[in-house]
Design a protein around this motif. Structure first.
Motif, PDB file in Angstrom:
ATOM      1  N   ILE A 198       0.632  -1.357  -0.259  1.00 49.69           N
ATOM      2  CA  ILE A 198       0.041   0.090  -0.303  1.00 49.69           C
ATOM      3  C   ILE A 198       0.580   1.213  -0.336  1.00 49.69           C
ATOM      4  N   MET A 199       1.958   1.069   0.570  1.00 54.63           N
ATOM      5  CA  MET A 199       3.323   2.049   0.993  1.00 54.63           C
ATOM      6  C   MET A 199       3.537   2.800  -0.518  1.00 54.63           C
ATOM      7  N   VAL A 200       4.143   1.793  -1.066  1.00 56.45           N
ATOM      8  CA  VAL A 200       4.597   1.374  -2.186  1.00 56.45           C
ATOM      9  C   VAL A 200       3.883   2.525  -3.682  1.00 56.45           C
ATOM     10  N   VAL A 201       2.468   1.602  -3.582  1.00 57.78           N
ATOM     11  CA  VAL A 201       1.506   2.090  -4.124  1.00 57.78           C
ATOM     12  C   VAL A 201       1.084   3.986  -4.193  1.00 57.78           C
ATOM     13  N   VAL A 202       0.851   4.199  -3.032  1.00 55.82           N
ATOM     14  CA  VAL A 202       1.259   5.319  -2.271  1.00 55.82           C
ATOM     15  C   VAL A 202       1.942   6.365  -2.342  1.00 55.82           C
ATOM     16  N   TYR A 203       3.018   6.124  -2.691  1.00 55.11           N
ATOM     17  CA  TYR A 203       4.717   6.813  -2.498  1.00 55.11           C
ATOM     18  C   TYR A 203       4.595   6.741  -4.544  1.00 55.11           C
ATOM     19  N   THR A 204       4.139   5.639  -4.836  1.00 55.75           N
ATOM     20  CA  THR A 204       4.672   6.286  -6.095  1.00 55.75           C
ATOM     21  C   THR A 204       3.997   6.970  -6.944  1.00 55.75           C
ATOM     22  N   HIS A 205       2.344   6.729  -6.304  1.00 53.80           N
ATOM     23  CA  HIS A 205       1.482   8.462  -7.019  1.00 53.80           C
ATOM     24  C   HIS A 205       1.832   9.162  -6.606  1.00 53.80           C
ATOM     25  N   ILE A 206       2.143   9.410  -5.190  1.00 55.57           N
ATOM     26  CA  ILE A 206       3.724  11.272  -5.410  1.00 55.57           C
ATOM     27  C   ILE A 206       3.945  11.309  -6.458  1.00 55.57           C
ATOM     28  N   PHE A 207       4.918  10.262  -6.111  1.00 47.18           N
ATOM     29  CA  PHE A 207       5.814  10.747  -6.876  1.00 47.18           C
ATOM     30  C   PHE A 207       5.982  11.059  -8.434  1.00 47.18           C
ATOM     31  N   ILE A 208       4.783  10.172  -9.097  1.00 45.51           N
ATOM     32  CA  ILE A 208       4.201  10.411 -10.339  1.00 45.51           C
ATOM     33  C   ILE A 208       3.689  12.005 -10.370  1.00 45.51           C
ATOM     34  N   TYR A 209       2.713  11.901  -9.269  1.00 42.55           N
ATOM     35  CA  TYR A 209       2.134  13.370  -9.703  1.00 42.55           C
ATOM     36  C   TYR A 209       3.063  14.755  -9.521  1.00 42.55           C
ATOM     37  N   VAL A 210       4.076  14.507  -8.422  1.00 39.70           N
ATOM     38  CA  VAL A 210       5.445  15.082  -8.851  1.00 39.70           C
ATOM     39  C   VAL A 210       5.964  15.952 -10.039  1.00 39.70           C
ATOM     40  N   LYS A 211       5.893  14.459 -10.556  1.00 43.14           N
ATOM     41  CA  LYS A 211       6.643  14.984 -11.861  1.00 43.14           C
ATOM     42  C   LYS A 211       6.846  15.146 -12.530  1.00 43.14           C
ATOM     43  N   ARG A 212       4.959  14.419 -12.740  1.00 44.80           N
ATOM     44  CA  ARG A 212       3.721  15.497 -14.189  1.00 44.80           C
ATOM     45  C   ARG A 212       3.961  17.368 -13.781  1.00 44.80           C
ATOM     46  N   LYS A 213       3.767  16.888 -12.176  1.00 44.17           N
ATOM     47  CA  LYS A 213       3.651  18.476 -11.534  1.00 44.17           C
ATOM     48  C   LYS A 213       4.848  19.911 -12.196  1.00 44.17           C
ATOM     49  N   MET A 214       5.900  18.738 -11.465  1.00 44.06           N
ATOM     50  CA  MET A 214       7.728  19.487 -12.107  1.00 44.06           C
ATOM     51  C   MET A 214       7.802  19.926 -13.843  1.00 44.06           C
ATOM     52  N   THR A 215       6.988  19.039 -14.524  1.00 42.75           N
ATOM     53  CA  THR A 215       6.738  19.095 -16.126  1.00 42.75           C
ATOM     54  C   THR A 215       6.174  20.327 -16.399  1.00 42.75           C
ATOM     55  N   ARG A 216       5.136  19.924 -15.923  1.00 44.91           N
ATOM     56  CA  ARG A 216       4.018  21.611 -16.357  1.00 44.91           C
ATOM     57  C   ARG A 216       4.665  22.728 -15.968  1.00 44.91           C
ATOM     58  N   MET A 217       5.079  23.092 -14.543  1.00 41.96           N
ATOM     59  CA  MET A 217       5.777  24.049 -14.111  1.00 41.96           C
ATOM     60  C   MET A 217       7.296  24.768 -15.076  1.00 41.96           C
TER      61      MET A 217
END
Length: 306
Positions: A198-217
């Motif tokens: 569950i932790m891996v899924v949660v942190y992976t979701h955070i990681f992907i979201y932040v990476k996408r956010k950085m790409t947009r920024m």
């Protein structure tokens, strides 16, 4: 037939686990290293708890959870230190009650630490996706959550002492913990591995979201540089947390699961002490990762130490 009046040695012989009567070089090295790690874990987590108590800027849900994580890791340090004083040749001298206390302390503390990590992961997921610095969770809810974490940890840690053992079924005794039933080890290992997943899924979701956010920024220069800096720091922290958890916990859980499943060809006893020490080291890494990467926390540490 139950064997409540037998010695610890009787169960170790039944499980074919070696029980030494003298201190070997390996035993001395393990105890010396274990005590060193325990002392460092105690001091670092005590520093984190003190910092959270004295600095009013840390009186928010995430820091209460971090403080509780530090308390769990502090308890893990005490439990591991208790183990170091009751291991090696001293194991044969233990009563069944003391042996169960020794194991229950470890199980309770390590479970509390893992469940705390999960609670922090969920809290961070909520705040990142709602673009908030702190969760809107009330202090009352945080206290209830912390209470539930410790109740869960205590239940999992005390279950073997109150029935889920092999004192009345010698053929079900495990190799690593000769008084524990293999079914309990399987249950405990699978429970932790599910939490880990569950932790891996949660942190992976955070990681992907932040990476996408950085790409947009990166396509918009209007964003404040400090915001981008915060996002990059978050990615690094998430990567360190996930890597440390995988490295420290996976070996121990796999070894426990193999023992619980009764693997005859797996030499679990050869690596038992080392995987447990590795899991204990995670209690030290938690304090460093979650606290030292926080500038305000570092400044508070300096004030305390100076």
């Amino acid at each position: 037939q139950c064997f409540y009046n037998e010695t610890v040695g009787f169960f170790y012989n039944n499980s074919r686990k070696e029980l030494t009567t003298y201190w070997r070089t390996k035993d001395v090295l393990v105890v010396a290293l274990g005590l060193t790690v325990s002392v460092i874990v105690l001091l670092t987590n005590l520093l984190v708890i003190t910092a959270i108590i004295i600095n009013r800027r840390f009186h928010y849900p995430i820091y209460y959870l971090l403080g509780n994580l530090a308390a769990a890791d502090l308890f893990a340090g005490i439990a591991y230190m208790f183990l170091m004083f009751h291991t090696g040749p001293r194991t044969a001298e233990l009563s069944l009650k003391t042996w169960f206390i020794r194991q229950s302390l470890l199980d309770t503390s390590l479970t509390a630490s893992v469940v705390n990590l999960l609670a922090i992961a969920v809290e961070r997921h909520q705040t990142v996706f709602t673009m908030q610095l702190h969760s809107k969770m009330s202090n009352q809810r945080v206290m209830i959550l912390i209470f539930c974490i410790w109740v869960t940890a205590l239940l999992l840690g005390l279950i073997p002492s109150y029935g889920w053992h092999c004192l009345c079924a010698l053929e079900k005794c495990s190799s690593m913990a000769p008084l524990y039933s293999r079914s309990y080890l399987t249950f405990w290992a699978i429970s932790n591995l599910v939490i880990f997943l569950i932790m891996v899924v949660v942190y992976t979701h955070i990681f992907i979201y932040v990476k996408r956010k950085m790409t947009r920024m990166s396509k918009h220069t209007s964003f404040h540089p400090r915001y981008k800096e915060t996002m990059i720091s978050l990615v690094k922290t998430v990567t360190i947390i996930l890597s440390a958890f995988v490295i420290c916990w996976t070996p121990g859980q796999v070894v426990l699961l193999l023992d619980g499943l009764g693997c005859k060809s797996c030499n679990v006893l050869a690596v038992e002490k080392y995987v447990l020490l590795l899991a204990e080291i995670n209690s030290l890494i938690n304090a460093i990762v979650y606290s030292y990467r926080d500038n305000e926390m570092r400044n508070t540490f300096r004030r305390i130490l100076c």
